[in-house]
Scaffold this motif. Structure first.
Motif, PDB file in Angstrom:
ATOM      1  N   ARG A  10      -1.046   3.050 -13.156  1.00 36.45           N
ATOM      2  CA  ARG A  10      -2.012   2.836 -12.067  1.00 36.45           C
ATOM      3  C   ARG A  10      -3.285   2.218 -12.624  1.00 36.45           C
ATOM      4  O   ARG A  10      -3.838   2.695 -13.609  1.00 36.45           O
ATOM      5  CB  ARG A  10      -2.350   4.171 -11.414  1.00 36.45           C
ATOM      6  CG  ARG A  10      -3.381   4.032 -10.289  1.00 36.45           C
ATOM      7  CD  ARG A  10      -3.634   5.353  -9.618  1.00 36.45           C
ATOM      8  NE  ARG A  10      -4.301   6.297 -10.509  1.00 36.45           N
ATOM      9  CZ  ARG A  10      -4.358   7.608 -10.310  1.00 36.45           C
ATOM     10  NH1 ARG A  10      -3.778   8.139  -9.258  1.00 36.45           N
ATOM     11  NH2 ARG A  10      -4.987   8.405 -11.158  1.00 36.45           N
ATOM     12  N   ASP A  39       2.493  -2.890  -7.283  1.00 34.73           N
ATOM     13  CA  ASP A  39       2.376  -2.209  -5.993  1.00 34.73           C
ATOM     14  C   ASP A  39       0.909  -2.055  -5.620  1.00 34.73           C
ATOM     15  O   ASP A  39       0.100  -1.620  -6.451  1.00 34.73           O
ATOM     16  CB  ASP A  39       2.961  -0.786  -6.085  1.00 34.73           C
ATOM     17  CG  ASP A  39       4.462  -0.767  -6.162  1.00 34.73           C
ATOM     18  OD1 ASP A  39       5.096  -1.707  -5.645  1.00 34.73           O
ATOM     19  OD2 ASP A  39       4.999   0.202  -6.736  1.00 34.73           O
ATOM     20  N   THR A  41      -1.627   0.216  -3.416  1.00 33.65           N
ATOM     21  CA  THR A  41      -1.502   1.608  -2.950  1.00 33.65           C
ATOM     22  C   THR A  41      -2.480   1.911  -1.822  1.00 33.65           C
ATOM     23  O   THR A  41      -3.427   1.172  -1.577  1.00 33.65           O
ATOM     24  CB  THR A  41      -1.763   2.618  -4.096  1.00 33.65           C
ATOM     25  OG1 THR A  41      -3.187   2.740  -4.277  1.00 33.65           O
ATOM     26  CG2 THR A  41      -1.122   2.192  -5.399  1.00 33.65           C
ATOM     27  N   ARG A 252      -2.984  -1.731   1.766  1.00 31.05           N
ATOM     28  CA  ARG A 252      -2.009  -2.461   0.944  1.00 31.05           C
ATOM     29  C   ARG A 252      -2.090  -3.968   1.193  1.00 31.05           C
ATOM     30  O   ARG A 252      -1.093  -4.676   1.178  1.00 31.05           O
ATOM     31  CB  ARG A 252      -0.578  -1.948   1.187  1.00 31.05           C
ATOM     32  CG  ARG A 252      -0.402  -0.493   0.785  1.00 31.05           C
ATOM     33  CD  ARG A 252       1.058  -0.090   0.789  1.00 31.05           C
ATOM     34  NE  ARG A 252       1.241   1.220   0.224  1.00 31.05           N
ATOM     35  CZ  ARG A 252       1.210   2.358   0.927  1.00 31.05           C
ATOM     36  NH1 ARG A 252       1.033   2.324   2.229  1.00 31.05           N
ATOM     37  NH2 ARG A 252       1.365   3.504   0.327  1.00 31.05           N
ATOM     38  N   CYS A 282       8.668   3.462   0.804  1.00 30.71           N
ATOM     39  CA  CYS A 282       8.335   3.723  -0.598  1.00 30.71           C
ATOM     40  C   CYS A 282       9.403   3.110  -1.505  1.00 30.71           C
ATOM     41  O   CYS A 282      10.362   2.501  -1.026  1.00 30.71           O
ATOM     42  CB  CYS A 282       8.220   5.222  -0.828  1.00 30.71           C
ATOM     43  SG  CYS A 282       9.815   6.052  -0.739  1.00 30.71           S
TER      44      CYS A 282
END
Ligand code: SF4
Length: 375
Positions: A10, A39, A41, A252, A282
């Motif tokens: 992350r 990704d 988040t 997002r 997800c």
């Protein structure tokens, strides 16, 4: 974090912004040490997927060189701040966000429990009220700045110079007044249990906030762009960064600063009525170790059919297990993967009691019209 496709790293950019150099560098690192997928988040972070064991060290060194990493994991966890993407260079948003980050890193900073977070929502009007945060710095109806405890309907008036001090005092009050139990604690739950805020937190009513998700398109600071399931390839990130700095959003989506039209690149969601914007899925099996079934293949089949079985703006959530990481809030329709198929929850969360259980992909994709019925 360990996942089925390798480690997930992350990255929490300061102020919710990546400079072009940082974004291009991050894209290079995602290809060199991960599987090239990133990704976005719901906390406005960006995650590098598929990082190999051997790639973890060079990745963190690369992130440090780009100024994208905190000195310790604990410091990164404490700097849990979501920033409105609708700031301008002549407002106080970035200054407040930077001062708040410094205050949370100070040796005498309150040690907040996991998931306890802050929002800096001081653009023209608040837009983050539906986004998880415990202490909110936001714009009041008369243009003033407010410090508000999540779950409270009134707030304390502050200024750009006193906002962070007020937020820190409120955090200390939360700890002192017993907001943490067993290492956990959230502000709204603490107030719901009867905790009484200091007197000044009744000074000002809160300005109503937009609760629906913004749509892609032109905004004052640039162009807002969406991505299927909030995921993009490293080459897309790099190409976007060639147009300008990137602001991460908790929806997002990315806001590309200074652009006046969406770039012509594959993988972007640019139409405000694109049903992909209403589908959350997800990682699911097999790339998430907790995933009971695949999620995105099913979601991709249902996405173009969405207008035929869900009301306008209603959200479909396909979750790989009851945890519901991608969309902790209720959705109009949730399909939760279990060992024997998918459970169907209407108007709830993945772990809620299902209306129907054990539905197969074949049934779901052949009978979408039966999924959103009230009887
Ligand atoms: S909801 Fe379950 S399957 Fe989906 S990402 Fe979270 S833990 Fe994995």
């Amino acid at each position: 974090m360990v996942s089925g496709d390798g480690l997930v790293a992350r990255v929490r950019p300061r102020g919710g912004r990546l400079t072009p150099v940082q974004a291009i560098g991050l894209a290079r690192l995602a290809v060199a040490h991960g599987n090239g997928l990133l990704d976005l988040t719901s906390r406005a972070n960006i995650q590098v997927r598929g990082v190999t064991e051997g790639g973890y060290g060079p990745l963190t060194e690369g992130l440090a060189a780009l100024g994208l990493i905190d000195p310790t994991a604990e410091a990164e966890a404490q700097r849990n701040i979501v920033v409105t993407p609708y700031w301008s260079s002549d407002d106080d948003v970035q200054t407040i966000a930077a001062t708040l980050a410094d205050a949370l890193a100070a040796p005498d900073a309150p040690r907040m429990p996991g998931k306890f977070g802050f929002s800096v929502d001081c653009g023209p009007s608040p837009v983050l009220s539906a986004i998880s945060a415990d202490i909110r710095l936001e714009r009041g109806g008369d243009g003033c700045l407010l410090c508000r405890a999540d779950g409270a309907v009134a707030a304390a008036r502050v200024t750009a110079g006193t906002a962070v001090d007020a937020a820190m005092k409120l955090a200390h009050w939360f700890l002192r007044s017993g907001g943490v139990s067993g290492g956990r604690g959230r502000m709204a739950a603490h107030l719901a249990r009867g905790a009484v805020l200091p007197d000044r937190y009744t000074e000002a009513p809160v300005q109503p906030s937009a609760r629906s998700m913004p749509k892609p398109g032109l905004v004052e600071a640039g162009v807002l762009l969406g991505f299927e399931f909030g995921q993009l390839r490293a080459e897309t990130l790099s190409a976007l960064a060639n147009h300008g700095a990137l602001r991460l959003t908790p929806w997002r989506m990315l806001l590309i600063e200074g652009l006046d039209a969406a770039p012509d690149l594959p993988g972007l969601v640019t139409r405000p009525d694109d049903p992909a914007l209403r589908v959350v899925a997800c990682t699911g099996a097999p790339d998430c170790l907790q995933g009971q079934q695949p999620t995105r293949a099913l979601a991709r089949i249902l996405t173009p059919l969405l207008p035929t079985f869900l009301p306008q703006d209603a959200v479909l959530h396909v979750s790989g297990c009851a945890k519901g990481c991608a969309h902790p809030q209720p959705a109009a329709l949730t399909l939760t993967a279990g060992a024997d198929g998918y459970d169907l929850v209407r108007g709830g969360r993945p772990g809620d009691a299902p209306m129907r259980s054990g539905l197969s992909v074949e049934y779901l994709t052949a009978n979408p019209a039966t999924l959103y019925v009230t009887r």
